[in-house]
Enzyme design. Structure first.
Site, mmCIF file in Angstrom:
data_model
loop_
_atom_site.group_PDB
_atom_site.id
_atom_site.type_symbol
_atom_site.label_atom_id
_atom_site.label_comp_id
_atom_site.label_asym_id
_atom_site.label_seq_id
_atom_site.Cartn_x
_atom_site.Cartn_y
_atom_site.Cartn_z
ATOM 1 N N GLY A 11 5.153 13.078 9.411
ATOM 2 C CA GLY A 11 4.293 12.429 8.422
ATOM 3 C C GLY A 11 3.756 11.093 8.905
ATOM 4 O O GLY A 11 4.507 10.274 9.425
ATOM 5 N N TYR A 14 2.332 5.807 5.009
ATOM 6 C CA TYR A 14 2.723 4.405 5.179
ATOM 7 C C TYR A 14 4.002 4.270 6.003
ATOM 8 O O TYR A 14 4.071 3.498 6.954
ATOM 9 C CB TYR A 14 2.925 3.736 3.814
ATOM 10 C CG TYR A 14 1.636 3.576 3.059
ATOM 11 C CD1 TYR A 14 0.759 2.539 3.382
ATOM 12 C CD2 TYR A 14 1.278 4.449 2.037
ATOM 13 C CE1 TYR A 14 -0.436 2.380 2.689
ATOM 14 C CE2 TYR A 14 0.085 4.293 1.343
ATOM 15 C CZ TYR A 14 -0.757 3.261 1.674
ATOM 16 O OH TYR A 14 -1.944 3.106 1.007
ATOM 17 N N ASN A 38 1.602 15.233 12.038
ATOM 18 C CA ASN A 38 0.889 15.034 10.769
ATOM 19 C C ASN A 38 -0.069 16.198 10.536
ATOM 20 O O ASN A 38 -0.637 16.758 11.464
ATOM 21 C CB ASN A 38 0.116 13.708 10.781
ATOM 22 C CG ASN A 38 -0.282 13.267 9.388
ATOM 23 O OD1 ASN A 38 0.561 13.153 8.513
ATOM 24 N ND2 ASN A 38 -1.563 13.045 9.165
ATOM 25 N N GLU A 170 -4.948 3.100 -12.607
ATOM 26 C CA GLU A 170 -5.962 2.714 -11.623
ATOM 27 C C GLU A 170 -7.086 3.740 -11.558
ATOM 28 O O GLU A 170 -8.256 3.388 -11.430
ATOM 29 C CB GLU A 170 -5.322 2.525 -10.232
ATOM 30 C CG GLU A 170 -4.398 1.302 -10.191
ATOM 31 C CD GLU A 170 -4.086 0.829 -8.773
ATOM 32 O OE1 GLU A 170 -3.770 1.686 -7.930
ATOM 33 O OE2 GLU A 170 -4.160 -0.381 -8.517
ATOM 34 N N ASP A 297 8.603 8.510 0.152
ATOM 35 C CA ASP A 297 8.705 9.303 -1.077
ATOM 36 C C ASP A 297 9.968 10.149 -1.189
ATOM 37 O O ASP A 297 10.384 10.504 -2.295
ATOM 38 C CB ASP A 297 7.505 10.264 -1.187
ATOM 39 C CG ASP A 297 6.207 9.529 -1.489
ATOM 40 O OD1 ASP A 297 6.245 8.312 -1.727
ATOM 41 O OD2 ASP A 297 5.151 10.195 -1.481
ATOM 42 N N ALA A 313 3.974 2.228 -1.680
ATOM 43 C CA ALA A 313 3.548 1.971 -0.302
ATOM 44 C C ALA A 313 4.357 0.808 0.270
ATOM 45 O O ALA A 313 4.773 0.835 1.428
ATOM 46 C CB ALA A 313 2.063 1.631 -0.285
ATOM 47 N N LYS A 373 -5.567 -8.080 -5.194
ATOM 48 C CA LYS A 373 -5.600 -6.658 -4.843
ATOM 49 C C LYS A 373 -6.338 -6.464 -3.514
ATOM 50 O O LYS A 373 -5.875 -5.727 -2.632
ATOM 51 C CB LYS A 373 -6.295 -5.868 -5.963
ATOM 52 C CG LYS A 373 -6.516 -4.405 -5.681
ATOM 53 C CD LYS A 373 -5.248 -3.586 -5.831
ATOM 54 C CE LYS A 373 -5.493 -2.116 -5.493
ATOM 55 N NZ LYS A 373 -4.262 -1.316 -5.559
#
Lengths: 397, 397
Positions: A11, A14, A38, A170, A297, A313, A373
């Site tokens: 993977g 992040y 990936n 969001e 995750d 993240a 942000k």
């Protein structure tokens, strides 16, 4: 087993990218073979997916070619799907081959958690990859085109976002920003469009300061979002959603953001899991496997108050850094470092020019939070790709 | 009946707009009441629809607000759908009201002619209005997004254009120009995409010089278009098309451009029609009704060799001019003018920078013909809206 140890990273999200980059930096020449696996040849910014999903930013601002982030002379890049993790054999089965490892870093992305709500996996879309957000973006615009071809189908102008956590809020903010533009483009009266945000929990953005939550809901209501908070989705159907209150919302577009669980491959590998996530030790290692690290995750860690950290993240990146250090230490027979999460704060975007943030014990809202942000986004680009990536992918609006 | 005659124009396409503009210019103050009825508040450039349909130009380059084209102090504009033409009552029934007339100009657009091919009206899309081309454009792009969500569905990358007349060829050329961009945007290998042009007649662009036809096919083949000429579509299904040869093309996108027929309202009014079109007299009047003029897609006229003129923008505009003159003459009790079609030439666009043209007895192809095409477009904008419209809507690429 070759004379030098083989490290396989699964993977390039992040956690995986940070692990790979730090390994690339730390390892000496010929000290280890590193392979990064990936599914795509690009890395994408998961925290930015809500924008291309709503159509308010482009896909190209949301991803970067992995070959731009790692040195392919130092790390092998394999574009493939992982099919199986065989812990006993120290092998990973890919769609088109097999890799053996001495050290394995599982940094695979999670999967949408539907909490067993019937119809959700069949009829709802989820914000989880470049392909999924392209589908959402096109699906939404297609509803406007279909509506103009048959104006009796007003349900095509109803949009349901399930979940009011980070992703839900969001996304719904971006969607609310996008609707007026779509209405103009398709000659649709904006009053005919309904954007619903449905959340079973008693509040939106759980964990955020209540004052900021009120501010966020206020901003979103003014943008036209209709909240159904404390209301569970009972079922998702081809025609819309049935709510626990008995109400039905007719809609051809349901976006589910209600949560994520660990990757099914992790469960299938034989680990003990809670919602697909594995409780790792202080060094980020899987229980019983000193050579297997799990970050992001799929890892379950608890804060000092004994509550699990949500998969963000921020934590995945910090885990990636520690994980790389610990893999190097393991190879060198040195002592590993305990992972300690350092909370840099949290920012939730509320669409153009609006956000809320908690950082360094302070609360921010509106324009200032929106700048924070952007700063977070830019800092991330800088971390993984330096100034060239900031200039190429950064949004300076 | 009021003391001054009432003129009602149905449809603000090429014929209707020209009639309205000329009446506005010719009629004296209080000489007549003129009402223009149109389904939308905008006029669109039918000959340009193939571009927004393929997504190679914007909708806003393809339409203009009717209020910018006519003087609403002189002409009443009614935005409504026509439901019925009652010749005996001299009334037109609209969706939301009734209009009575002394003179009626029927300039309604035609309808797609499916020649009884099963499934065509259910499963194929047609290029006939702003709404229909928005649907086509979004449908096409949605197929790419859907394909990326499930790459086993390669049929989503097959596109079938039925008909190789003007619309079919011009559209398939734009589509072929658009495909590489979509492939790039969606990370799709262009070799997986198939664009088919299926035509039952033995040639594409019937009526064009064979040398130019060969040139056109050559240009389009190089752009990747696969021709099936002399092959009829036997049936259109939810899965694609069945050809008369027995071959099946799997496709989620069938665009039918195989021809148009007159508007069903004209037939329903009681006129004798051939494919929905009414053979008008030399003055553009309907048989038996001296106060009813029919122009454009619903009028049937024959050239000196006894062959029907195809329904084009060019003839509709010329008819509009003569029609307005004849209505004014009728009101003033003067002699009407016979309509004589003056062929200014024909240009077929073949996508970016390519076209073929016959004009003034000469043949043109490639860049020169593409410039002629632009000239035709610009001249039309100038005719109906002067320099401001040319500057606003013209494409100077």
């Amino acid at each position: 087993m070759s004379t030098i140890p083989k490290i396989v990273i699964l993977g390039a999200g992040y956690g995986g990218i940070l692990t790979a980059q730090r390994l690339q930096k730390e390892l000496n020449y010929n000290e280890a073979d590193v392979t990064l696996v990936n599914r795509h040849d690009y890395h994408y910014f998961t925290t930015h997916l809500h924008m291309p999903a709503a159509g308010t930013d482009s896909i190209e601002h949301t991803r970067v070619s992995i070959s731009k982030l790692i040195d392919e002379f130092k790390i092998d890049l394999v574009k493939s799907n992982v099919q199986e993790i065989r812990l006993s054999d120290k092998k990973v089965v890919l769609q088109d081959g097999t890799l053996s490892y001495d050290y394995l870093v599982i940094a695979l992305g999670g999967e949408p958690e539907s909490f067993g709500i019937p119809g959700l996996s069949e009829y709802a879309m989820t914000i989880r990859s470049i392909n999924s957000v392209r589908l959402i973006r096109q699906h939404i615009e297609y509803q406007f085109a279909l509506f103009k071809a048959d104006e009796s189908r007003t349900d095509r102008l109803n949009f349901v976002v399930g979940g009011a956590g980070f992703s839900g809020i969001e996304f719904v903010a971006e969607l609310a920003d996008r609707i007026p533009k779509l209405c103009k483009e398709y000659d649709v009266d904006p009053n005919m469009v309904n954007v619903y945000n449905v959340e079973a929990a008693p509040t939106v953005l759980p964990g955020f300061d209540p004052e900021l939550v009120d501010y966020a809901m206020d901003v979103l209501r003014k943008k036209g979002v209709q909240f159904k908070i404390g209301v569970a989705i009972k079922e998702c159907t081809p025609d819309g959603v049935l709510l626990a209150t008995g109400e039905e919302i007719k809609s051809a577009t349901v976006i589910w953001t209600g949560g994520i669980r660990g990757n099914r491959l992790v469960e299938a590998a034989g680990f003990e899991t809670a919602r697909g996530r594995v409780k790792v030790d202080d060094y980020l290692r899987a229980p019983g496997y000193d050579n297997v690290f799990i970050i992001g995750d799929n890892s379950l860690m608890f804060n000092p108050e004994g509550r699990p950290y949500p998969p963000t993240a921020q934590i995945a990146m910090q885990q990636g850094v520690t994980c790389a250090q610990n893999v190097v230490s393991a190879i060198r027979g040195k002592e590993m470092k305990k992972f300690v999460f350092s909370n840099k704060g949290t920012v939730a975007s509320l669409g153009k020019g609006e956000a809320i943030a908690s950082a360094f014990g302070k609360k921010y809202k509106g324009w200032v939070a929106a700048q924070l942000k952007k700063l977070v986004d830019i800092r991330y680009l800088f971390t993984i790709g330096g100034i060239p990536l900031v200039l190429k992918k950064g949004r300076f609006l």
